[in-house]
Design a protein around this motif. Structure first.
Motif, mmCIF file in Angstrom:
data_model
loop_
_atom_site.group_PDB
_atom_site.id
_atom_site.type_symbol
_atom_site.label_atom_id
_atom_site.label_comp_id
_atom_site.label_asym_id
_atom_site.label_seq_id
_atom_site.Cartn_x
_atom_site.Cartn_y
_atom_site.Cartn_z
ATOM 1 N N VAL A 14 0.691 -0.875 0.196
ATOM 2 C CA VAL A 14 0.074 -0.290 -0.173
ATOM 3 C C VAL A 14 0.805 1.377 0.513
ATOM 4 O O VAL A 14 1.763 0.922 0.154
ATOM 5 C CB VAL A 14 -0.994 -0.103 1.387
ATOM 6 N N GLY A 15 0.099 2.067 -0.162
ATOM 7 C CA GLY A 15 1.394 4.151 -0.026
ATOM 8 C C GLY A 15 0.341 4.896 -0.913
ATOM 9 O O GLY A 15 -0.757 4.349 -2.210
ATOM 10 N N LEU A 16 0.719 6.061 -1.463
ATOM 11 C CA LEU A 16 0.459 6.980 -1.822
ATOM 12 C C LEU A 16 0.929 6.739 -3.630
ATOM 13 O O LEU A 16 2.149 6.220 -3.727
ATOM 14 C CB LEU A 16 0.630 8.788 -1.427
ATOM 15 N N GLN A 17 0.224 7.526 -4.468
ATOM 16 C CA GLN A 17 0.339 7.484 -6.145
ATOM 17 C C GLN A 17 2.012 8.367 -6.140
ATOM 18 O O GLN A 17 2.039 8.879 -5.729
ATOM 19 C CB GLN A 17 -0.419 8.020 -6.784
ATOM 20 N N LEU B 287 3.664 -15.216 -7.034
ATOM 21 C CA LEU B 287 2.832 -14.359 -7.867
ATOM 22 C C LEU B 287 2.307 -12.961 -7.936
ATOM 23 O O LEU B 287 1.823 -12.605 -6.276
ATOM 24 C CB LEU B 287 1.685 -15.674 -7.648
ATOM 25 N N MET B 288 2.401 -12.198 -8.274
ATOM 26 C CA MET B 288 1.971 -10.794 -8.187
ATOM 27 C C MET B 288 0.699 -10.710 -9.327
ATOM 28 O O MET B 288 -0.055 -11.281 -9.507
ATOM 29 C CB MET B 288 3.299 -9.542 -8.972
ATOM 30 N N ILE B 289 0.179 -9.528 -8.393
ATOM 31 C CA ILE B 289 -1.667 -9.440 -8.586
ATOM 32 C C ILE B 289 -1.347 -7.660 -9.231
ATOM 33 O O ILE B 289 -1.310 -7.182 -7.792
ATOM 34 C CB ILE B 289 -2.573 -9.460 -6.830
ATOM 35 N N ALA B 290 -2.424 -7.724 -9.949
ATOM 36 C CA ALA B 290 -2.397 -6.128 -10.190
ATOM 37 C C ALA B 290 -3.257 -5.780 -9.824
ATOM 38 O O ALA B 290 -5.154 -5.455 -10.703
ATOM 39 C CB ALA B 290 -2.033 -6.428 -11.897
ATOM 40 N N GLY B 291 -3.603 -5.292 -8.728
ATOM 41 C CA GLY B 291 -4.714 -4.750 -8.399
ATOM 42 C C GLY B 291 -5.368 -3.171 -8.410
ATOM 43 O O GLY B 291 -5.961 -2.293 -8.005
ATOM 44 N N ASP B 292 -4.327 -2.943 -8.931
ATOM 45 C CA ASP B 292 -4.177 -0.607 -9.100
ATOM 46 C C ASP B 292 -4.845 -1.032 -10.353
ATOM 47 O O ASP B 292 -4.621 -0.535 -11.560
ATOM 48 C CB ASP B 292 -3.161 -0.436 -8.931
ATOM 49 N N ILE B 293 -6.625 -0.739 -10.453
ATOM 50 C CA ILE B 293 -6.732 -0.632 -11.598
ATOM 51 C C ILE B 293 -7.317 1.161 -11.968
ATOM 52 O O ILE B 293 -7.788 1.417 -13.013
ATOM 53 C CB ILE B 293 -8.450 -1.417 -11.628
ATOM 54 N N TYR B 294 -6.762 1.562 -11.543
ATOM 55 C CA TYR B 294 -6.669 3.581 -11.555
ATOM 56 C C TYR B 294 -5.983 3.959 -12.148
ATOM 57 O O TYR B 294 -6.040 5.060 -13.071
ATOM 58 C CB TYR B 294 -7.185 4.561 -10.425
ATOM 59 N N THR C 258 -1.730 -2.496 -4.516
ATOM 60 C CA THR C 258 -3.029 -1.364 -4.638
ATOM 61 C C THR C 258 -2.930 -0.151 -5.201
ATOM 62 O O THR C 258 -2.374 0.374 -5.512
ATOM 63 C CB THR C 258 -3.224 -1.690 -3.297
ATOM 64 N N ALA C 259 -4.111 0.370 -5.479
ATOM 65 C CA ALA C 259 -4.128 1.157 -5.488
ATOM 66 C C ALA C 259 -3.593 2.250 -5.110
ATOM 67 O O ALA C 259 -3.947 2.434 -3.497
ATOM 68 C CB ALA C 259 -5.870 2.082 -6.320
ATOM 69 N N GLY C 260 -3.141 4.205 -5.691
ATOM 70 C CA GLY C 260 -2.438 4.612 -4.715
ATOM 71 C C GLY C 260 -3.539 6.346 -5.216
ATOM 72 O O GLY C 260 -4.782 6.057 -5.271
ATOM 73 N N ARG C 261 -3.246 6.946 -4.315
ATOM 74 C CA ARG C 261 -3.897 8.174 -4.444
ATOM 75 C C ARG C 261 -3.406 9.347 -3.470
ATOM 76 O O ARG C 261 -1.307 9.535 -3.509
ATOM 77 C CB ARG C 261 -5.363 8.722 -3.722
ATOM 78 N N LEU C 262 -3.221 11.155 -4.283
ATOM 79 C CA LEU C 262 -2.497 11.496 -4.315
ATOM 80 C C LEU C 262 -2.130 12.155 -3.234
ATOM 81 O O LEU C 262 -1.332 12.556 -1.812
ATOM 82 C CB LEU C 262 -2.685 12.714 -5.200
ATOM 83 N N GLN C 263 -2.942 11.936 -1.749
ATOM 84 C CA GLN C 263 -3.553 11.870 -0.324
ATOM 85 C C GLN C 263 -4.753 11.134 -0.062
ATOM 86 O O GLN C 263 -5.189 9.763 -0.375
ATOM 87 C CB GLN C 263 -3.690 13.434 -0.508
#
Length: 477
Positions: A107-110, A134-141, A192-197
């Motif tokens: 996890v973490g910010l973008q 195995l790596m899972i691509a869970g960031d769809i954004y 996982t997905a990140g955000r700018l904050q």
């Protein structure tokens, strides 16, 4: 490189004491004031600085320091001990599941380097533990996040599970875990997905993934270059998700290093890995004691040795060690060693891991031009086979011939031969475990003494780790 400014400030502060046979409480107060300013300028959390300075001052005004013949060294030891404590004292291993797979959620910010770090960790597990991740691509954004992970996976030959951007991340993780169970992968790493904050939507999604996956590790990737903000980010994620550890990225950049000194104290969660480069192999276990040595300009010989063990051919390394011990190291070996060292990364970074070299003023702006290495090779390749095997043959006429053949000036040839002979003597000493005289080799001041202290400490720690490994092997049998 991180910490260079802090290293210089700390060494200057402590260095003022080295000419004093005895020191007073006033001297200690003055040094602690400078240490406090140095830490604050390095972007260390204010409360962490306050507690650190208070502890060091209390220990430094004790009789063992004030009555010591070497107060500067005593204070270095105290600062070193307390820095190590602030950062967590011991390296903390990855949590491992009793049954496969071990699930790691990143996890973490973008922009913190989460996806790249996931790939680096997967490669580390594959190469060091012979794992089948195995790596899972869970960031769809984030645009191209899935593509990025798939390209990384292909480059390191590790499978990536992806479903596209129109499926929810929770469903992607569900199906990815089912595939891992079917294929019997022993590690699953979830991007996982990140955000700018930090925001509520992001945390809700991460909480759902956590509930579904029940990860053994929730690793927070934090950009060291964001300074105090990195600590606040770590605090925020930890409060929401109860992370198990932190990966500090971009520690090789122009950063003041405050995050490394603050995160453990503020969140109570360990830094488990640090990213210090762009190569996929540039992810290292975080050792608080080694980082403390680097901050104080005492080098980091254990990491240097481990890098060498990873990148050097083991058979060649054993042969080289034997030659050093017998003092039969020649120019052919020199070229072999130089080529192997080049695989470890930029020469200037490697040199700064050597005790006494980390804050040597002469090396402050050192940049080793690859052309310089080519010039050295040209000189060696202009020698005859006999000359390479027997460096004692170099009389003036031979040196002139080598200079003409390599296209390098005679003074450069003379300097290289002299440096080779000095290096040969030093390596012979070190290979026999003899560090006597090393303080003089790195200078007769404080940095030289620290070099000797650090190398002796390194030898003791290496011995302890070997004994620990042997005991663990016996238990397993």
């Amino acid at each position: 490189m991180a910490f260079e400014g802090l290293t210089e400030r700390l060494q200057n502060a402590i260095g003022k004491l080295r000419k004093k046979g005895k020191i007073s409480e006033a001297d200690v107060r003055e040094v602690m004031r400078e240490i406090r300013l140095a830490l604050l300028e390095a972007d260390v959390n204010f409360q962490v600085v306050k507690d650190f300075v208070k502890t060091v001052r209390t220990r430094a005004i004790g009789a063992e320091v004030l009555e010591s013949l070497t107060p500067a060294q005593q204070i270095v030891k105290i600062v070193n001990d307390e820095l190590t404590k602030v950062m967590g004292e011991e390296a903390v291993e990855l949590n491992k599941s009793d049954k496969i797979p071990t699930i790691i959620m990143m996890v973490g910010l973008q922009g913190a380097g989460k996806t790249t770090t996931l790939g680096k960790l997967a490669l580390k597990l594959k190469s060091e533990k012979n794992a089948r991740p195995l790596m899972i691509a869970g960031d769809i954004y984030r645009p191209a996040a899935i593509d990025q992970l798939q390209i990384l996976g292909k480059s390191i030959d590790i499978p990536v599970f992806a479903l596209g951007t129109d499926i929810s991340p929770v469903e992607i993780v569900r199906q990815g875990l089912a595939l891992a169970a079917e294929k019997k992968n022993d590690y699953v790493l979830i991007d996982t997905a990140g955000r700018l904050q930090i925001d509520e939507l992001l945390m809700d999604e991460l909480a759902q993934i956590k509930e579904l996956a029940q990860p053994n590790e929730i690793l927070l990737t934090v950009d060291a270059m964001t300074g105090q903000n990195a600590v606040e980010v770590a605090k925020g994620f930890n409060e929401q998700l109860d992370v198990t550890g932190v990966v500090l990225t971009k520690l090789d950049g122009d950063t003041r290093g405050g995050a490394a000194l603050s995160i453990r104290a503020v969140t109570g969660k360990p830094i488990k890995f640090i990213g210090q480069g762009e190569k996929m192999t540039d992810l290292d276990v975080f050792y608080p004691d080694r980082m403390s040595s680097r901050i104080l300009g005492m080098g980091d010989m254990l990491t240097l040795i481990e890098k060498a063990q990873q990148d050097f051919d083991e058979k060649k390394a054993q042969q080289m060690q034997e030659k050093m011990r017998e003092n039969s190291f020649d120019f052919n070996d020199f070229i072999d060693q130089m080529e192997q060292v080049q695989k470890m990364g930029p020469m200037e970074d490697i040199i700064k891991m050597i005790p006494g070299m980390a804050n040597n003023p002469a090396l402050k702006n050192l940049k080793v031009d690859p052309k310089d290495i080519d010039h050295i090779k040209a000189v060696v390749y202009s020698m005859t086979d006999k000359e390479r095997e027997n460096p004692d043959l170099f009389n003036p006429s031979r040196r002139r011939r080598i200079a003409a053949g390599s296209g390098r000036p005679i003074h450069e040839v003379n300097r290289m031969i002299k440096q080779f002979n000095e290096m040969k003597k030093m390596m012979s000493k070190v290979s026999k475990g003899n560090f006597e005289g090393m303080d003089g080799m790195f200078g007769n001041g404080l940095s030289g003494k620290l070099a000797k202290m650090s190398m002796n400490s390194m030898a003791r720690k290496n011995k302890k780790r070997k004994l620990k490994r042997l005991k663990n092997k016996k238990r397993k049998k």
